[in-house]
Each structure stands twice: as C-alpha cells, then as structure tokens.
Design a protein around this motif. Structure first.
Motif, mmCIF file in Angstrom:
data_model
loop_
_atom_site.group_PDB
_atom_site.id
_atom_site.type_symbol
_atom_site.label_atom_id
_atom_site.label_comp_id
_atom_site.label_asym_id
_atom_site.label_seq_id
_atom_site.Cartn_x
_atom_site.Cartn_y
_atom_site.Cartn_z
ATOM 1 N N GLU A 11 2.843 0.511 -17.018
ATOM 2 C CA GLU A 11 3.461 0.792 -15.810
ATOM 3 C C GLU A 11 2.735 -0.334 -14.674
ATOM 4 O O GLU A 11 3.366 -0.574 -13.852
ATOM 5 N N ASN A 12 1.818 -0.673 -15.098
ATOM 6 C CA ASN A 12 1.124 -1.934 -14.447
ATOM 7 C C ASN A 12 1.947 -3.084 -14.269
ATOM 8 O O ASN A 12 2.073 -3.585 -12.796
ATOM 9 N N ASP A 15 5.130 -2.336 -12.497
ATOM 10 C CA ASP A 15 4.910 -2.224 -10.937
ATOM 11 C C ASP A 15 4.977 -3.738 -10.360
ATOM 12 O O ASP A 15 5.324 -3.887 -9.213
ATOM 13 N N LYS A 16 4.267 -4.764 -11.085
ATOM 14 C CA LYS A 16 4.101 -5.829 -10.624
ATOM 15 C C LYS A 16 5.413 -6.798 -10.712
ATOM 16 O O LYS A 16 5.418 -8.019 -10.379
ATOM 17 N N LYS A 26 13.875 -2.496 -16.775
ATOM 18 C CA LYS A 26 12.412 -1.823 -16.785
ATOM 19 C C LYS A 26 12.450 -0.841 -18.322
ATOM 20 O O LYS A 26 11.667 -1.134 -19.009
#
Length: 209
Positions: A11-12, A15-16, A26
């Motif tokens: 998820e990091n 998100d970036k 995604k």
C-alpha cells in the motif's frame, strides 16, 4: 504478522504512485507483487530479535520499472522529501557487483537487512570484506532506497549507510544520509572512512520463483 507488514509495504508503494510510474494499474501492480507474499510467510519461522538498524524484509521494485532517481524523490521522512545529488544517467551506471544476482520479475524481497552500525568509520573497501566474511551481501543502490522508502526513520542523522552492492567503473560508492533534514542519495570514495556512514547488507534475496 509479517504478512501484515507486506500488505503495508504494498500500500505504501501504491500510495506513492509506483503503479503509474511502472505503467500499470493499481490492481495490476498488486497482482505482480502478490506472489511475494508466500515468500514472506516462509520468513515467519525465522526468529530474530529486533534491534536498531535491523529490518526483516523490504519489497524492492526493480529499477527497470521505477528508476532510482524517481524512487528517491518519493522517499518521505518527517514531511521532507528525498533528493539525489546524482542525475538519472549517473545513477543508472551503478550496477550490481559480481556475485550479486537479482531475482527476476518486477519486484523481490531483500531479507534480513542490517544498516551496518558496526562498520561506522570503516572504509567501504574494508567493510565489504567483513560483510562477505559473515556470508552476507551488501545492499544495492535500489535496495537502499527501498529500505528508506518503507522505513524512513531507519535513516538517522550522523548514521547513514553506504550501498556497496552497486558500483560503476570508478572509485565511488553510493550512500544514503540526512542532509538539511532531508534523505539524501550521494556518493563517497571507497577508500575513505566516515564516522557517520556504515555499510548496509542483507542475508538473502527472494523472488517469486
């Protein structure tokens, strides 16, 4: 659970904006990384006491998909973004040294990471001998950036680390440290010691295969 940490790292990256940079949706990006989750499960049985400067694993996205310059700009520590004193072409010149074979695929796991506190103030030329004697392998440039992408606070003022697993044709080694409060990718000479730089290493690398 280490699988929870794996999900956090995925998820990091999402998100970036890693999927967009890699040219994937995604969902496609997550699907590419999902097989690595089974490798993370294998690490559950490997018990090791947590300690400063140590991380069980990080997801490393291959530079063919997200290059080092872009990845460094996405690092965020204490609301300050990372930067590099090296341009994209210079970063690309740094390739894995002999003896380091990266797993195939869009991403892999760097496992059993140590930022090298015991090699502070030791030249990279000497530090790599110590790393190899312990049957470990130095972190590559991309692995170092991945580490501070997922664990930005592991990079401390007056305690950065060199990335001896990537070299080009000169005497430089890349390193990560704090400069002006920001995470910085730069370089130092392989024969020079620094009181504020250790040399990071990992125990192994795991791919999807």
């Amino acid at each position: 659970m280490l699988t929870d940490e794996f999900d956090r790292q995925v998820e990091n990256l999402v998100d970036k904006g890693y999927p967009d940079i890699a040219g994937l949706t995604k969902e496609e990006f997550k699907q590419q990384l999902e097989p690595l989750k089974d490798r993370v499960k294998e690490l559950e049985k490997l018990k090791k006491e947590p300690q400063a400067g140590y991380v069980r694993f990080v997801i490393v996205v291959q530079s063919d998909w997200v290059d080092g310059e872009k990845a460094m700009q996405l690092v965020k520590r204490n609301n300050k973004m990372g930067f590099s004193v090296m341009d994209a072409d210079d970063i690309k010149r740094f390739k894995p040294i002999e003896g380091i074979e990266l797993p195939t695929g869009i991403a892999y796991l760097a496992v059993d990471i140590d930022t090298g506190k015991e090699t502070l103030n030791i030249t990279p030329n000497e530090a790599i001998k110590t790393i190899k004697e312990k049957h470990r392998t130095p972190l590559t440039l991309e692995e170092g950036i991945a580490l501070i992408t997922h664990f930005p606070d592991i990079l401390q003022k007056n305690n950065g680390f060199s990335l001896l697993g990537s070299r080009c044709s000169d005497r430089r080694v890349t390193a990560l440290w704090i400069s002006g409060g920001k995470p910085k990718l730069g370089w130092c000479w392989a024969g020079n010691p620094h009181t504020w730089l250790g040399s990071a290493s990992c125990g192994s690398r795991l791919g999807c295969d």
